[in-house]
Design an enzyme around this catalytic site. Structure first.
Site: not given
Ligand SMILES: Cc1cc2nc3c(=O)[nH]c(=O)nc-3n(C[C@H](O)[C@H](O)[C@H](O)COP(=O)(O)OP(=O)(O)OC[C@H]3O[C@@H](n4cnc5c(N)ncnc54)[C@H](O)[C@@H]3O)c2cc1C
Length: 559
Positions: A40, A114, A227, A229, A239, A242, A273, A337, A372
């Site tokens: 994920s 941060f 956002q 970045h 990325l 930060e 940001r 981002h 954010r």
């Molecule tokens: C490169 C990067 C660095 C980052 N660094 C930071 C940081 O240092 N600190 C911070 O606070 N935030 C950071 N963020 C933001 C943060 O990581 C994300 O906002 C957060 O992890 C999202 O978590 P989530 O559980 O909502 O979704 P995700 O971790 O995106 O998980 C989504 C899940 O949904 C599932 N899914 C989606 N669609 C379907 C479907 N149709 N059927 C079945 N399953 C599905 C996927 O398989 C996955 O398991 C970063 C983001 C990125 C991209």
């Protein structure tokens, strides 16, 4: 028969936290994910997670104030209070589960600075914090005994009398369609970053949950707040955390000047940001950049420090730009981002649709508002993942399963998918439409926006939608038909793109990540409110919701 009290869609940090909480509250919980849980996007988080620990002299009110100011006063203050109060305990819980956070010289949990925050309250594991958190959470998921459907793609939500009653899903390995009954469904499907090109997001981040919910009447809120970045690599969009600036890196123009002096004399590179991205873009547009980029300069931090605190982004810099940040500055630019908007929920994750919850990046509890703060998203996933999991578990007590006939539901969904597969092979491929959408969004709905630009994109999206309705799928097979899945994802992305663009056109002011060159000022009299998009008979419909303000009065935002 597959049935669960609580079915969590998405196995990132929010989803796994929700499923564990639901299970702890006594529910029969299951989780379903289109990729293996540890793939994920949460895994890609680099910089860290925020929490105000009282024994560090920090307090939740300061964290809340920084978050509210960061949001440009668009975040709902009751939700922000919930998150910031819960942060300390959530962090300690993660540490007790087994996350090996970096420690300081005294052996205490270490922090780094941060953006947009007056004190260093970001806890971290090197520059791969998300991976550390996600793997530990996965261990907890396995331990909890939650049923996990891995590499199953949810294709639609099953509704009955306006309530959720389950989902249909495609088992990717076999191509078999299943219907799963559920008393409550928690959408934790992450953001929709890939509807922009480029983006820092993984290719799987396609707004599925937002699209699924929107199609059954859920409200999408603050979708214009996207956002950019400040430090992404040109071309690939990858990325560079930060954390680099948090640890002291400078931003320089082509003359070597630290241009942030002009834009944020107090916070400099660590302004929020939106402010830093605008500053960079302004300098690039004024001809002070280097090939459409500015420089991220870490050379003064020293090799030992960089190898200990920022090893991953050093490697990324070498691999993708050929520059070693130990020796020379790395060219970077603002890049898409994160989406602050999402499915509107209350502080327990409930949406306006009975039985549907949402948490994590796909949700909008309204803790991020117009912008954010870095490291508040991982916190959001854990705090509101947990809350929605336990709330959904309680809500499913005493409720009975729907008595829909699964065979019938499966047959209908199979027919719908077969119709897509049977289309003539002569239209544009999904990849072409996806690329055109991404380019258009990145051209017109980016750091700086204008009425004309947004209107151009809205028109382009109408054309793309038309072409999408006959998009062919070349692979007709059952096993790992990613061609079909990418085509389905594109449908969710177009819905999200449209919601973003029409909200950006609607908001006639500049606030947080939305900067309108034709309305360059923030206008609290008219626009201190949320923009909501729902699906109407003839397409998207706009409405408004008030911003919840408790004790922090909106004021001018300076860094
Ligand atoms: C490169 C990067 C660095 C980052 N660094 C930071 C940081 O240092 N600190 C911070 O606070 N935030 C950071 N963020 C933001 C943060 O990581 C994300 O906002 C957060 O992890 C999202 O978590 P989530 O559980 O909502 O979704 P995700 O971790 O995106 O998980 C989504 C899940 O949904 C599932 N899914 C989606 N669609 C379907 C479907 N149709 N059927 C079945 N399953 C599905 C996927 O398989 C996955 O398991 C970063 C983001 C990125 C991209």
């Amino acid at each position: 028969m597959l049935e669960h009290d609580v079915l969590v869609v998405g196995a990132g940090l929010a989803g796994m936290r929700a499923a564990i909480a639901a299970r702890d509250s006594g529910a029969n919980a299951a989780i379903i994910s289109k990729v293996h849980p540890v793939r994920s996007h949460s895994n890609a988080a680099q910089g860290g997670i925020n929490a105000a620990l009282t024994d560090r002299g920090d307090n939740w009110e300061d964290h809340a104030y920084d978050t509210i100011k960061g949001s440009d006063f668009l975040g709902d203050q009751d939700a922000i209070e919930v998150m910031c109060r819960a942060a300390g305990q959530s962090l300690i819980d993660m540490e007790h589960m087994g996350v090996t956070f970096n420690r300081d010289d005294e052996g205490k949990l270490g922090t780094r600075a941060f953006g947009g925050q007056r004190v260093a309250r970001t806890f971290f594991v090197g520059d791969f914090t998300g991976q550390a958190l996600l793997h530990v959470m996965f261990e907890q998921l396995v331990k909890s005994g939650v049923q996990s459907y891995e590499e199953w793609f949810v294709t639609s939500l099953i509704m009955e009398d306006g309530k959720i009653s389950g989902v249909t899903a495609l088992e990717i390995r076999t191509g078999q369609v299943h219907a799963i009954k559920a008393k409550t469904v928690i959408l934790c499907t992450g953001g929709c970053g890939r509807l922009f090109e480029p983006s820092t997001n993984a290719l799987i981040v396609t707004g599925d949950g937002m699209g699924l919910a929107y199609n059954v009447g859920a409200r999408l809120m603050d979708m214009e707040m996207v956002q950019y970045h400040p430090t992404t690599i040109a071309g690939s969009g990858v990325l560079l955390s930060e954390a680099a600036r948090g640890e002291g890196a400078y931003l320089r123009d082509r003359h070597g000047n630290r241009f942030m002096e002009k834009y944020a004399p107090n916070m400099m590179e660590l302004a929020s940001r939106d402010v830093v991205s605008r500053a960079e873009q302004t300098e690039i547009n004024a001809g002070n950049g280097i090939d459409g980029c500015v420089h991220l300069d870490c050379t003064h931090l020293g090799e030992r420090f960089i190898m200990e605190k920022l090893p991953q982004i050093r490697e990324l810099g070498i691999d993708l730009t050929g520059k070693d940040m130990i020796k020379e500055p790395v060219p970077i630019r603002p890049g898409m981002h994160y989406i602050m908007g999402g499915i509107k929920t209350d502080i327990d994750g409930q949406t306006n649709i009975p039985g549907i919850y949402a948490a994590g990046e796909c949700a909008n509890v309204s803790v991020h508002g117009g912008n954010r703060l870095g490291a508040n998203s991982l916190l959001d996933t854990i705090v509101f993942g947990e809350r929605s999991g336990s709330h959904a578990a309680d809500a499913s007590k005493g409720v009975s399963f729907s008595n829909f006939n699964p065979d019938e539901v499966v047959a209908n969904e199979e027919r719908r998918l077969q119709e897509i597969l049977d289309r003539p092979d002569n239209g544009d491929r999904w990849s072409k439409i996806r690329r055109e959408m991404g380019d258009s969004m990145n051209r017109n709905v980016a750091v700086f926006r204008t009425k004309e630009g947004i209107e151009e994109t809205i028109e382009e999206l109408q054309g793309l939608k038309q072409r999408y309705s006959s998009v062919p799928v070349h692979n007709k097979g059952k096993v790992f038909n990613t061609d079909l899945i990418f085509a389905l994802e594109l449908g969710f992305m177009i819905d999200c793109a449209e919601a973003i663009a029409i909200s950006a056109l609607e908001r006639k002011e500049s606030r947080g990540a939305q900067f309108r060159l034709d309305y360059p000022n923030r206008d609290d009299d008219n626009w201190l409110k949320h923009i909501v998009v729902t699906q109407g008979e003839l397409g998207p419909e706009l409405s408004e919701l008030p911003v919840t303000i408790t004790k922090w009065t909106p004021e001018e935002r300076k860094y």
